[in-house]
Design a protein around this motif. Structure first.
Motif, PDB file in Angstrom:
ATOM      1  N   SER A  93       0.865  -1.181   0.000  1.00  0.00           N
ATOM      2  CA  SER A  93       0.000   0.000   0.000  1.00  0.00           C
ATOM      3  C   SER A  93       0.902   1.232   0.000  1.00  0.00           C
ATOM      4  O   SER A  93       1.836   1.301   0.802  1.00  0.00           O
ATOM      5  CB  SER A  93      -0.887  -0.032   1.251  1.00  0.00           C
ATOM      6  N   SER A  94       0.621   2.157  -0.880  1.00  0.00           N
ATOM      7  CA  SER A  94       1.478   3.349  -0.930  1.00  0.00           C
ATOM      8  C   SER A  94       1.338   4.162   0.357  1.00  0.00           C
ATOM      9  O   SER A  94       2.287   4.799   0.804  1.00  0.00           O
ATOM     10  CB  SER A  94       1.160   4.212  -2.161  1.00  0.00           C
ATOM     11  N   GLY A 120      -4.099  -2.579  -0.804  1.00  0.00           N
ATOM     12  CA  GLY A 120      -4.565  -1.185  -0.807  1.00  0.00           C
ATOM     13  C   GLY A 120      -5.647  -0.997   0.240  1.00  0.00           C
ATOM     14  O   GLY A 120      -6.504  -1.857   0.424  1.00  0.00           O
ATOM     15  N   SER A 139       0.306   8.112  -3.069  1.00  0.00           N
ATOM     16  CA  SER A 139       0.258   8.812  -1.785  1.00  0.00           C
ATOM     17  C   SER A 139       1.312   9.886  -1.787  1.00  0.00           C
ATOM     18  O   SER A 139       2.322   9.770  -2.484  1.00  0.00           O
ATOM     19  CB  SER A 139       0.538   7.850  -0.625  1.00  0.00           C
ATOM     20  N   ILE A 191     -10.068   9.103  -0.901  1.00  0.00           N
ATOM     21  CA  ILE A 191      -8.904   9.737  -0.278  1.00  0.00           C
ATOM     22  C   ILE A 191      -8.730   9.133   1.114  1.00  0.00           C
ATOM     23  O   ILE A 191      -9.703   9.044   1.869  1.00  0.00           O
ATOM     24  CB  ILE A 191      -9.142  11.266  -0.137  1.00  0.00           C
ATOM     25  N   GLY A 210      -6.887   7.140  -4.553  1.00  0.00           N
ATOM     26  CA  GLY A 210      -7.183   6.088  -5.522  1.00  0.00           C
ATOM     27  C   GLY A 210      -8.246   6.607  -6.466  1.00  0.00           C
ATOM     28  O   GLY A 210      -9.257   7.147  -6.024  1.00  0.00           O
TER      29      GLY A 210
HETATM   30  C1  BTN Z   1     -11.558   5.461   0.502  1.00  0.00           C
HETATM   31  O1  BTN Z   1     -12.363   6.064  -0.182  1.00  0.00           O
HETATM   32  O2  BTN Z   1     -11.941   4.560   1.274  1.00  0.00           O
HETATM   33  C2  BTN Z   1     -10.113   5.835   0.413  1.00  0.00           C
HETATM   34  C3  BTN Z   1      -9.406   5.071  -0.657  1.00  0.00           C
HETATM   35  C4  BTN Z   1      -7.948   5.434  -0.750  1.00  0.00           C
HETATM   36  C5  BTN Z   1      -7.167   4.487  -1.627  1.00  0.00           C
HETATM   37  C6  BTN Z   1      -5.760   4.964  -1.856  1.00  0.00           C
HETATM   38  S1  BTN Z   1      -4.970   4.077  -3.147  1.00  0.00           S
HETATM   39  C7  BTN Z   1      -3.447   4.820  -2.745  1.00  0.00           C
HETATM   40  C8  BTN Z   1      -3.367   4.872  -1.230  1.00  0.00           C
HETATM   41  N1  BTN Z   1      -2.828   3.651  -0.705  1.00  0.00           N
HETATM   42  C9  BTN Z   1      -3.729   2.961  -0.003  1.00  0.00           C
HETATM   43  O3  BTN Z   1      -3.534   1.865   0.539  1.00  0.00           O
HETATM   44  N2  BTN Z   1      -4.887   3.629   0.035  1.00  0.00           N
HETATM   45  C10 BTN Z   1      -4.802   4.878  -0.686  1.00  0.00           C
END
Ligand code: BTN
Length: 321
Positions: A93-94, A120, A139, A191, A210
């Motif tokens: 996960s970033s 993610g 991120s 976000i 994302g």
């Molecule tokens: C949401 O709406 O629940 C938030 C989603 C966020 C996803 C992004 S993808 C890049 C970053 N790394 C992750 O593990 N999550 C965020």
């Protein structure tokens, strides 16, 4: 195998035929390994690869991988000075990676984009999944001068930066409190903001984004994507546009806080003056009429028991069924 699969993908990315033998030679491995990597692209990454006897392998169409030079070429001067770009082919996960690097002293403005995340994360403990190449997952680390207590409303401001960027490409997006980006009423982007620091001192914030550019594949909620809405934009170009807007919004937020963005947010919000249901990880949902947000980004709701204020946290909003 993922590393080799990415190496093969880089070769196949131009959409032309490449023989197994030529790729094996180029990558310094056996043809069997190339064949296994192609299989990995299909079974693990969800890509289609044509295989034609005597000609080799080919993708149905060219595949634009994320590319630091292409992104930088479209960054404006301000964003180019603020951000340092890093790319990972595959990581968990970033956000997780950048939180770790932040704790190790990574610099303000470090951006980590991932071609593929194996774990993610979304808000409220959800997962964030996306087919390879179907969107953006990245991120960024922002070190704020204002302490954690001054960061209320940050997630709403990040949503504004995303809307500004997406509207440059004609996407009629809106925002759902606290920070989902909607297209045609369905979620286009999410976000995830994670914080470390203390209430008064400087705060390190990881902002994860994302965004679905094309169909993300099987996910656990109804979602939108830009391609289905007829909006054609390359991932590198879109990422640069997002970073350009984020640089401006985050700098202004650090100076002025959410209050500078409140009016604009209200103008972009979906479900205002509409009946909504707020759900919590624990306890009963609350029904009411969403009337706006206060100067800290908290949601104002008229309920049967009178007006109430909901802070960003363990709460999600839906239109009332
Ligand atoms: C949401 O709406 O629940 C938030 C989603 C966020 C996803 C992004 S993808 C890049 C970053 N790394 C992750 O593990 N999550 C965020």
């Amino acid at each position: 195998m993922s590393d080799l699969a990415f190496a093969v993908l880089r070769t196949l990315a131009n959409g032309k035929f490449h023989s197994g033998e030529a790729m094996a030679q180029q990558l310094g491995c056996s043809r069997t390994l190339v064949w296994q990597a192609v299989h990995h692209l299909e079974s693990e990454f969800g890509l289609t690869v044509f295989s034609v006897r005597g000609q080799g392998y080919r993708l149905p169409q060219p595949f634009a991988l994320l590319d630091v030079a292409s992104i930088r070429a479209t960054l404006d001067e301000y964003a180019a000075n603020v951000f340092t770009l890093a790319l990972a082919e595959q990581i968990d996960s970033s956000n997780t990676q950048l939180m770790t690097r932040a704790a190790q002293g990574a610099p303000h403005g470090l951006v980590l984009a991932a071609e593929r995340q194996t774990a993610g994360r979304g808000r409220l403990g959800r997962r964030w999944q996306m087919r390879l190449g179907a969107g953006l997952t990245f991120s960024l680390l922002w070190r704020f001068e204002r302490g954690l207590s001054g960061l209320a409303g940050l997630s709403l401001a990040v949503g504004i930066a995303m809307v500004r960027a997406l509207r440059e490409f004609g996407a009629p997006v809106s925002l759902k409190w606290p920070n989902d980006v909607l297209l045609d009423g369905r979620k286009l982007a999410g976000i995830l903001i994670e914080l470390s620091g203390d209430a008064l001192g400087p705060a390190a914030v990881v902002i994860g984004i994302g965004l679905n550019v094309a169909n993300p594949g099987e996910v656990d909620q109804p979602v939108a994507n830009l391609a289905d809405a007829g909006i054609k934009v390359g991932r590198n170009e879109l990422m640069a546009a997002l970073l350009n807007q984020l640089a401006q919004v985050l700098s202004q937020f650090d100076r002025e806080g959410f209050i500078a963005f409140r009016e604009e947010w209200l103008g972009l919000a979906a479900y205002l003056q509409q009946p909504v249901r707020l759900a919590f990880s624990h306890g009963q949902p609350v029904d009411g009429m969403a009337t706006g947000v206060d100067e800290s980004g908290a949601l104002l709701v008229d309920t049967a028991d009178g007006p109430r204020v909901f802070h960003v946290g363990e709460v999600s909003l839906r239109p009332q069924p």
